[in-house]
Design an enzyme around this catalytic site. Structure first.
Site, PDB file in Angstrom:
ATOM      1  N   ASP A  63       0.897  -1.199  -0.160  1.00 10.55           N
ATOM      2  CA  ASP A  63       0.006  -0.016  -0.192  1.00 10.55           C
ATOM      3  C   ASP A  63       0.840   1.176  -0.061  1.00 10.55           C
ATOM      4  OD1 ASP A  63      -1.554   2.124   0.657  1.00 10.55           O
ATOM      5  OD2 ASP A  63      -2.715   1.253   2.031  1.00 10.55           O
ATOM      6  N   ASN A  90       2.693   5.142 -10.680  1.00 13.08           N
ATOM      7  CA  ASN A  90       1.278   4.971 -11.543  1.00 13.08           C
ATOM      8  C   ASN A  90       0.247   4.676 -10.648  1.00 13.08           C
ATOM      9  OD1 ASN A  90      -0.215   4.132 -13.899  1.00 13.08           O
ATOM     10  ND2 ASN A  90      -0.309   2.256 -12.408  1.00 13.08           N
ATOM     11  N   TYR A 158      -8.962  15.049  -7.511  1.00 13.81           N
ATOM     12  CA  TYR A 158      -8.128  14.611  -8.548  1.00 13.81           C
ATOM     13  C   TYR A 158      -7.429  15.688  -9.332  1.00 13.81           C
ATOM     14  CZ  TYR A 158      -6.821  11.619 -12.520  1.00 13.81           C
ATOM     15  OH  TYR A 158      -6.066  10.819 -13.356  1.00 13.81           O
ATOM     16  N   LYS A 162      -3.199  16.171  -9.280  1.00  7.87           N
ATOM     17  CA  LYS A 162      -2.548  15.926 -10.523  1.00  7.87           C
ATOM     18  C   LYS A 162      -1.561  17.391 -10.618  1.00  7.87           C
ATOM     19  CE  LYS A 162      -3.269  11.663 -10.981  1.00  7.87           C
ATOM     20  NZ  LYS A 162      -2.326  10.666 -11.109  1.00  7.87           N
TER      21      LYS A 162
END
Length: 255
Positions: A63, A90, A158, A162
């Protein structure tokens, strides 16, 4: 055997989120290219599926939000191969579909934990190994998103992570220069994966004008090819940022 004539050691990579989607495709293409690859993720069965048929795959359930598990992951890599050439950061989560006034704090923190803090923890451990390899160093590739440039509606957690990942990428690239460590970011738009299906791209993705429209997608193997290109550049060259999208998707001029 004369060491001067022994077979060269394979290049070594770590791929997080290797149990599905882009991570699985990248891991397998790196293995096909002759890399030894550590497959990291939370679901051991999925990692074993990725590794099936590949003798050079090392399955390491982890994790990435847990600093201790991340240390153990990279400890296994150092123990197995004694070096690390490439990290593909990723693993990530789309997080909640919500505007800033609607988002639950726990969901916000969970998205940051996976998409940003997890990437930082993995990069830090990779950096430590790569520093010991100078002047060869190594290469870190972060999986950003076109949402690092143009967010989708109702994706505040999100999009924020990013955007922050871009800052992390540039900082690692700068700090890695004395040690021969490069860091680049790939920003991908609309691969045919589960996370894109979550946006409704196939059936009707929410647009900035409030409408819903299907969007083009493209095969995940093509995105993986782009990552492998970044991973296999010669040490004296690097791809700092690469954007790859489905042809015709609403990215250029989105909004």
């Amino acid at each position: 055997m004369d060491p001067q004539h022994s077979a060269p050691r394979p290049r070594c990579a770590v791929v997080t989120g290797a149990g599905s989607g882009i991570g699985r495709a990248v891991a397998r293409q790196l293995l096909d290219a002759g890399f030894a690859v550590a497959l990291a993720g939370r679901r051991v069965e999925a990692l074993q599926e990725t590794a099936s048929g590949y003798g050079a795959a090392l399955v390491v359930p982890a994790d990435i939000t847990d600093a201790g598990q991340v240390r153990s992951l990279f400890g296994r890599v150092r123990e197995a191969w004694g070096r690390l050439d490439v990290l593909f950061n990723n693993a990530g989560s789309f997080g909640p579909a919500a505007a800033v006034d609607e988002i639950d704090l726990a969901e916000w923190n969970a998205t940051i934990s996976v998409n940003l803090t997890g990437a930082m923890l993995c990069a830090a451990e990779a950096f430590r190994i790569m520093k010991d390899q100078q002047p060869q160093g190594g290469r870190i590739i972060n999986n950003g998103s076109i949402s690092a440039h143009v967010p989708r509606p109702r994706s505040v957690a999100y999009a924020a992570t990013k955007h922050a990942l871009t800052g992390l990428t540039k900082s690692i690239e700068l700090d890695g220069r004395p040690y021969g460590i490069s860091c680049g970011q790939i920003d991908i738009g609309n691969t045919a994966t589960a996370i894109v299906a979550h946006t409704g791209a196939d059936t009707g993705a929410l647009q900035p004008d409030g409408s819903r429209r299907p969007e083009p997608t493209f095969d995940v193997e093509e995105a993986a090819r782009a990552v492998v290109l970044m991973a296999t550049m010669p040490a004296q060259a690097t791809i700092n940022q690469l954007t790859i999208t489905a042809a015709g998707m609403p990215y250029i001029g989105r909004g």
